[in-house]
Design an enzyme around this catalytic site. Structure first.
Site, short mmCIF file in Angstrom:
data_model
loop_
_atom_site.label_atom_id
_atom_site.label_comp_id
_atom_site.label_asym_id
_atom_site.label_seq_id
_atom_site.Cartn_x
_atom_site.Cartn_y
_atom_site.Cartn_z
N PRO A 196 13.78 9.34 14.75
CA PRO A 196 13.08 10.02 13.65
C PRO A 196 12.12 11.07 14.18
O PRO A 196 11.77 11.09 15.36
CB PRO A 196 12.34 8.86 12.95
CG PRO A 196 13.00 7.62 13.43
CD PRO A 196 13.51 7.90 14.80
N HIS A 417 -6.42 -1.34 -12.51
CA HIS A 417 -5.07 -1.08 -11.99
C HIS A 417 -4.95 -1.53 -10.53
O HIS A 417 -4.03 -2.27 -10.16
CB HIS A 417 -4.77 0.42 -12.12
CG HIS A 417 -3.36 0.78 -11.74
ND1 HIS A 417 -2.41 1.12 -12.67
CD2 HIS A 417 -2.73 0.85 -10.54
CE1 HIS A 417 -1.28 1.39 -12.06
NE2 HIS A 417 -1.45 1.23 -10.75
N GLU A 418 -5.90 -1.10 -9.70
CA GLU A 418 -5.83 -1.46 -8.28
C GLU A 418 -6.11 -2.95 -8.08
O GLU A 418 -5.52 -3.58 -7.20
CB GLU A 418 -6.84 -0.63 -7.49
CG GLU A 418 -6.61 0.88 -7.57
CD GLU A 418 -5.22 1.29 -7.10
OE1 GLU A 418 -4.63 0.57 -6.28
OE2 GLU A 418 -4.72 2.33 -7.58
N ASP A 493 4.43 3.98 -9.21
CA ASP A 493 4.82 2.58 -9.04
C ASP A 493 6.18 2.31 -9.67
O ASP A 493 7.05 1.67 -9.06
CB ASP A 493 3.76 1.66 -9.68
CG ASP A 493 2.41 1.80 -9.03
OD1 ASP A 493 2.38 2.12 -7.83
OD2 ASP A 493 1.40 1.62 -9.72
#
Length: 646
Positions: A196, A417-418, A493
């Protein structure tokens, strides 16, 4: 472009000066004295009409009493005093000495001719330079690094020990060929470095040249290709001619996939310039005229699109794989890049190595550099652990954006949310441990939750993927549970969840209903190196079943997240309040918060034996498909800025 403008300006100035000088010569100047016979001057002297006589060899310039100038000539070798009947009484006689050649006059007379000659010389020189540039158009652009001037050795390369061992044989052959030839061994003519971006392919090639102490030719694959057909092949011939004159030596071709892509897949047919260049490389590496003292090292991160003729024995005999380093490799790379830099006593490189899972060598070098920049910005004399930890976040998510004004309501939504991500990850048995939670905007994210695996992982189980889906949907579930509303913050998400679920069904064979098979044959244009379409190798009935299985996985993950958060709603609120107060919680402080809200003892994670994934060899006569990559562990869960309504 700038030098051409200067050159043209000089030409225009010279032409202008020449025109001015020529104009001045052609235009009439000041009047010269009138030429008269000598007898007239004698008569004027007898009548006392002469005031002054200037003698310049045979030329006499006579100035009369009324100021008029006349010119006459006397005989060669005769003095003015010997001229009969010339009355010099009361006349001033001025005799000019002989100064030889009048260079000033000659220069003025010949100046136009000199300027014209200079212009001709300049034009011919320009034409000759253009001709030489045209002749050198097919010359190689490779940069030669002579021996005894190496700046990189194997000591500067870390984290790729197996690759260094493979390349050590090349170094030994260049130093002592007789040892191999006495046993009938043949060193590989070509070595292909595969890995990579950022894993150290170019650095390893330079280290080989430094260790072998031989000349090193470096060129990029794109430098061969030009608009005109045949130029690339000419440059390849010239490159190998130079290499043969400097044997033993190393020729390094970086990004060889620019010219080594599979033939017949281009836009120009068999006469495409890229394919002509590749044909010449094939001939030079294994044609009638071969030289075993020239070793070709090439680097690429797309071995699946290379032409099979380039990979067969006799050309690139050996393929050296450079992958992302493990924890020991990352620690070694950190030691290399921090060597010579002042570090605080509290800096733990082992901790940094554990917290940089998935980083390449270039990422780690960038991390150390960012830490040094942060320390300098804070007017510190040494780099501390805090600088390193913040540089990890900068490399992963970007710089902090504390100047972004977020309303208290949106800040509360981001905190829940977190907290939803963190709480679900904390409760699931196969999710990675939560290391950091932040609601400070960083890069494009309004907040993020960082998870770190407890060990390097090469295989991901179905249970781990399902827990990852639930963790990703934890933020979305928390918003709906607390506010009974959904926001655009979960866009990224949901995108990741959909991608993971689809790959579980179509690529990994993790669907109980559809069985262990893959669905879809992805087609890519080799010339572009991009996936452009997916050919359906299944019926419409299976397409419907695939959609149902994907929805089933996502629905199960969302139900799991909602169940965990519903059962631990007070803990979710407590964690969100802590996050609103502190904005960022990480490390031991985060464990302390978990203990305060009733999640003190994290569950035991069973440490599984690491089984390296099998490496599928690339075929010799036909191109083998590239193995599917296991999805990397997400370093953070970015949140997109709410989009404006359509």
């Amino acid at each position: 472009m700038k030098s051409s403008w200067k050159r043209n300006s000089i030409i225009y100035i010279i032409i202008l000066l020449a025109a001015i000088l020529l104009f001045s010569f052609l235009m009439p100047g000041t009047s010269e004295p009138k030429e008269v016979p000598l007898s007239q001057v004698i008569a004027m002297s007898r009548n006392h009409e002469i005031q002054k006589i200037a003698i310049d060899e045979e030329a006499l310039t006579v100035t009369t009493i009324d100021g008029q100038e006349l010119m006459t000539f006397k005989e060669t070798g005769t003095s003015i005093y010997d001229i009969k009947d010339l009355n010099l009484e009361g006349v001033t006689v001025d005799v000019k000495g002989s100064s030889g050649i009048n260079w000033g006059g000659l220069l003025i007379n010949f100046l136009p001719l000199l300027i014209f000659g200079f212009l001709l010389f300049f034009l011919f020189r320009q034409a000759r330079g253009a001709n030489s540039q045209a002749m050198s158009f097919g010359r190689s652009r490779a940069r030669l690094f002579p021996a005894n001037r190496a700046t990189v050795t194997f000591g500067d390369v870390a984290g790729v020990e197996e690759a260094k061992q493979d390349m050590q044989e090349v170094v030994d052959f260049l130093k002592s060929r007789e040892k191999f030839q006495s046993l009938g061994a043949r060193i590989p003519k070509g070595v292909l470095l595969i890995g990579p971006p950022g894993t150290g392919k170019t650095l390893l090639a330079r280290a080989v040249a430094g260790e072998a102490d031989v000349p090193f030719f470096s060129i990029s694959g794109s430098e061969f290709v030009e608009m005109f057909v045949g130029v690339g092949a000419s440059r390849v011939r010239d490159l190998f001619d130079q290499a043969k004159r400097n044997t033993p030596c190393i020729v390094f071709i970086d990004e060889i996939d620019a010219v080594g892509r599979q033939r017949g897949a281009g836009l120009g047919g068999s006469h495409d310039e890229r394919e002509q260049t590749l044909n010449q490389i094939l001939v030079e590496m294994d044609g009638f005229d071969t030289n075993t003292s020239v070793i070709v090292i090439a680097a690429t991160n797309r071995p699946d699109i290379l032409d099979p003729a380039l990979l067969r024995p006799g050309r690139f005999d050996r393929r050296v794989i450079l992958d992302h380093p493990d924890i020991n490799g990352r620690l070694a790379i950190l030691k290399v890049h921090t060597n010579g830099k002042p570090l605080d006593k509290d800096v733990s490189l082992e901790t940094m190595a554990k917290g940089t899972v998935g980083f390449s060598g270039a990422d780690i070098a960038n991390l150390v550099n960012e830490a040094a920049i942060l320390a300098a910005r804070r007017d510190k004399k040494s780099i501390g652990q805090r600088d390193f930890e913040e540089s990890v976040d900068r490399v992963m998510a970007g710089p902090e954006r504390k100047s972004r004004k977020i309303s208290p309501k949106e800040k509360e939504v981001i905190a829940y949310h977190e907290s939803g991500h963190a709480l679900v990850a904390r409760m699931l048995p196969n999710a990675d441990p939560v290391h950091k939670i932040s609601i400070v905007a960083r890069g494009m994210a309004l907040g993020y939750t960082k998870q770190l695996p407890i060990e390097d992982r090469y295989l991901i189980t179905r249970s781990q993927l399902k827990d990852r889906l639930a963790t990703l949907l934890g933020g979305h579930a928390a918003e709906e549970l607390i506010f009974n509303e959904r926001t655009t913050g979960a866009h990224n998400d949901i995108q990741q969840v959909t991608d993971f679920a689809r790959r579980m069904v179509t690529d990994y064979g993790m669907s109980d209903k559809l069985g262990t098979r893959t669905f879809g044959n992805k087609q890519e244009m080799v010339f572009l190196g991009r996936e452009i379409s997916e050919q359906k190798d299944y019926s419409e009935r299976f397409a419907l079943e695939i959609d149902r299985e994907i929805n089933k996985l996502i629905d199960e993950a969302y139900a799991t997240a909602k169940k965990i958060l519903g059962e631990n709603k007070p803990k979710l609120k407590a964690l969100a309040e802590k996050l609103i107060a502190h904005e960022t919680i990480e490390g031991p402080e985060l464990e302390k918060v978990f203990s305060e809200i009733g999640l003190a003892a994290p569950r035991k994670r069973v440490r599984k034996t690491r089984i390296p994934a099998p490496v599928k060899p690339v075929g010799v006569t036909e191109r083998a498909p590239q193995p599917k990559e296991v999805p990397a562990v997400p370093r953070f869960v970015p949140k997109q800025t709410p989009a404006a309504p359509d």
